[in-house]
Design a protein around this motif. Structure first.
Motif, PDB file in Angstrom:
ATOM      1  N   GLU A  43     -11.337  -0.426   2.550  1.00 23.35           N
ATOM      2  CA  GLU A  43      -9.899  -0.641   2.328  1.00 23.35           C
ATOM      3  C   GLU A  43      -9.689  -1.990   1.637  1.00 23.35           C
ATOM      4  OE1 GLU A  43      -7.325   1.322   3.063  1.00 23.35           O
ATOM      5  OE2 GLU A  43      -8.369   2.916   4.120  1.00 23.35           O
ATOM      6  N   TRP A  44     -10.468  -2.255   0.586  1.00 20.90           N
ATOM      7  CA  TRP A  44     -10.468  -3.601   0.004  1.00 20.90           C
ATOM      8  C   TRP A  44      -9.125  -3.981  -0.597  1.00 20.90           C
ATOM      9  CZ3 TRP A  44      -9.471  -4.042  -5.207  1.00 20.90           C
ATOM     10  CH2 TRP A  44      -9.613  -2.878  -5.974  1.00 20.90           C
ATOM     11  N   ARG A  45      -8.356  -3.019  -1.159  1.00 20.56           N
ATOM     12  CA  ARG A  45      -7.033  -3.367  -1.714  1.00 20.56           C
ATOM     13  C   ARG A  45      -6.064  -3.733  -0.598  1.00 20.56           C
ATOM     14  NH1 ARG A  45      -6.022   1.758  -5.663  1.00 20.56           N
ATOM     15  NH2 ARG A  45      -6.468   2.763  -3.663  1.00 20.56           N
ATOM     16  N   GLY A  62      -7.118  -6.947   0.798  1.00 23.78           N
ATOM     17  CA  GLY A  62      -6.914  -7.964  -0.231  1.00 23.78           C
ATOM     18  C   GLY A  62      -5.495  -8.522  -0.208  1.00 23.78           C
ATOM     19  N   ILE A  63      -4.517  -7.664   0.058  1.00 22.51           N
ATOM     20  CA  ILE A  63      -3.125  -8.124   0.175  1.00 22.51           C
ATOM     21  C   ILE A  63      -2.974  -9.045   1.385  1.00 22.51           C
ATOM     22  CG2 ILE A  63      -0.729  -7.405   0.561  1.00 22.51           C
ATOM     23  CD1 ILE A  63      -1.721  -6.755  -2.205  1.00 22.51           C
ATOM     24  N   TRP A 114      -1.616   3.663  -1.808  1.00 21.33           N
ATOM     25  CA  TRP A 114      -3.005   3.354  -1.504  1.00 21.33           C
ATOM     26  C   TRP A 114      -3.332   3.830  -0.097  1.00 21.33           C
ATOM     27  CZ3 TRP A 114      -2.651  -2.585  -2.816  1.00 21.33           C
ATOM     28  CH2 TRP A 114      -2.476  -2.734  -4.203  1.00 21.33           C
ATOM     29  N   ARG A 122      -4.357   2.922   3.458  1.00 18.50           N
ATOM     30  CA  ARG A 122      -4.003   1.680   4.153  1.00 18.50           C
ATOM     31  C   ARG A 122      -4.099   1.867   5.667  1.00 18.50           C
ATOM     32  NH1 ARG A 122      -0.501   4.587   1.765  1.00 18.50           N
ATOM     33  NH2 ARG A 122       1.359   5.379   2.810  1.00 18.50           N
ATOM     34  N   GLY A 127       0.812  -1.213   0.000  1.00 17.61           N
ATOM     35  CA  GLY A 127       0.000   0.000   0.000  1.00 17.61           C
ATOM     36  C   GLY A 127       0.845   1.261   0.000  1.00 17.61           C
TER      37      GLY A 127
END
Length: 419
Positions: free
Chosen positions: A330-332, A335-336, A319, A321, A314
């Motif tokens: 905070e889906w990205r 997602g990590i 991003w 984060r 992030g």
């Protein structure tokens, strides 16, 4: 003092130090004690000040700049440097997560006799769900509580017969052997003790704490106003966390040396083997303490590793984060975290014995740590970035010395590997 009051007094430094004793670390320390007895106990004392200095730098970077380590690298270094650091960080974390999941499942199987692969899946699901679904305020308390659970390893050392005279000698008189096995173990121990994922985690958790205390509205939106009292608390908290971590290391090595090594069991291949040997030697109580400790340490460390990867990625791509917001916002970032745990689960398809995977992932940490120590020291020394809170001369001397030491140890191992 009530437990709730104690947990409130503990900060990110304690959680970071406690997460250092993950199943990879425990496996490495057991192997160290089993193979060399008390001879490498000096490492726990030797690494404490160095570990404290490096983690204090990482925490101070987050506290002073209001940014995580990856974001600071992105803003001040060339992109190839950033991508190299992030790539090796995420790759190493994923291998460690896979190794830790396997060790947790194998250890839990000794207690509950549930099929290994079912436990592996359940362990992955539980650890992923905790970090994704539990709000940060509650999650931080949960991590601190799990850190205190590691005290089981201190208790276990007093349930077996220990030669305390040898312990004192090995602690204060460093012993060194010029052979591949000894140096490989040395690199592995330093690799799990001074772990790169902790660098990213603590810097970002200091930012999370600023947001939680409303001293920072959003990461990178402003530079927080930091007092010297805040920096002093960071230093005390970090020093306590690193002392706790090295104390646990110390007692794990002692227990393994007093049981496994003392009875000729010098090559531990799996958690099952270690426990099977430990149970008749030290009794059922010590056996239970050790296995519960491995499961608890994984529940603490795996979310920290996965979160560290998410913070790193992030920060690299700028991003949003934070653990303070829910998944759908905070889906990205989350997602990590999920991807790290799932890929870590798939690492176990390689069918490498769990403790061997733990051990060599520790060696990989020892390989990449000097690179990150170099970068962290440069950042923390830069007055343009850190202003009046840049490194002291003593901190620089300590960190550069550690970087040189770990590099020389790695070079020595490569030379001996050719002979």
């Amino acid at each position: 003092m009530k437990l709730s009051a104690l947990l409130k007094r503990l900060g990110p430094g304690f959680v970071t130090g406690a997460s250092d004793d993950d199943p990879a670390g425990i496996g490495t320390y057991i192997q160290t004690g089993a193979q060399f007895g008390y001879l490498q106990l000096w490492i726990a004392l030797f690494s404490f000040p160095f570990m404290t200095v490096i983690q204090e730098m990482c925490g101070r970077i987050g506290l002073v700049t209001g940014q995580g380590l990856a974001a600071v690298i992105r803003n001040n270094y060339a992109r190839p440097v950033l991508m190299f650091v992030i790539t090796i960080q995420v790759a190493t974390n994923t291998i460690n997560i896979g190794a830790d999941l396997s060790a947790m499942a194998e250890s839990a199987q000794l207690l509950w006799h549930i099929p290994y692969y079912l436990l592996l899946a359940l362990t992955t699901l539980i650890t992923t769900a905790l970090i994704v679904l539990v709000p940060y305020r509650n999650y931080a308390v949960y991590l601190k509580f799990l850190g205190l659970a590691l005290l089981t390893y201190v208790i276990s050392a007093f349930t077996v017969h220990v030669d305390w005279r040898q312990v004192l000698t090995a602690t204060f008189v460093p012993h060194f052997q010029w052979n591949k096995e000894f140096i490989l173990t040395l690199i592995a121990v330093f690799g799990v003790t001074i772990s790169p994922y902790e660098f990213f985690w603590q810097s970002n958790e200091e930012v999370e704490e600023l947001v939680e205390a409303r001293k920072l509205k959003q990461e990178e939106s402003m530079r927080p106003r930091i007092s010297r009292a805040s920096v002093r608390f960071l230093r005390y908290d970090t020093a306590f966390g690193m002392f706790f971590s090295n104390a646990i290391t110390f007692f794990i090595i002692i227990t393994a040396a007093a049981t496994l090594n003392a009875h000729g069991h010098t090559d531990v291949q799996s958690a099952t083997q270690a426990a099977q040997v430990l149970k008749p030697l030290a009794g059922a109580f010590t056996f239970v303490l050790f296995t519960v400790g491995i499961v608890s340490s994984g529940l603490l460390a795996i979310p920290v590793m996965a979160g560290s990867s998410a913070y790193a990625v992030g920060g690299a791509f700028n991003w949003s984060r934070t653990l303070s917001k829910p998944f759908w916002q905070e889906w990205r970032f989350y997602g990590i975290i999920v991807a790290s745990c799932v890929i870590g689960l798939l690492v176990n398809a390689l069918h490498i014995p769990p403790f061997k995977l733990l051990y060599y992932s520790a060696v990989l940490n020892g390989v990449i740590s000097p690179v990150l120590i170099f970068i962290v020291t440069q950042i923390a020394s830069n007055r343009k970035i850190m202003k009046q809170f840049s490194n002291s001369r003593a901190s620089n001397v300590m960190s550069w010395s550690l970087c040189v030491f770990m590099t020389l140890a790695l070079m020595a191992f490569l030379v001996l590997s050719r002979t």
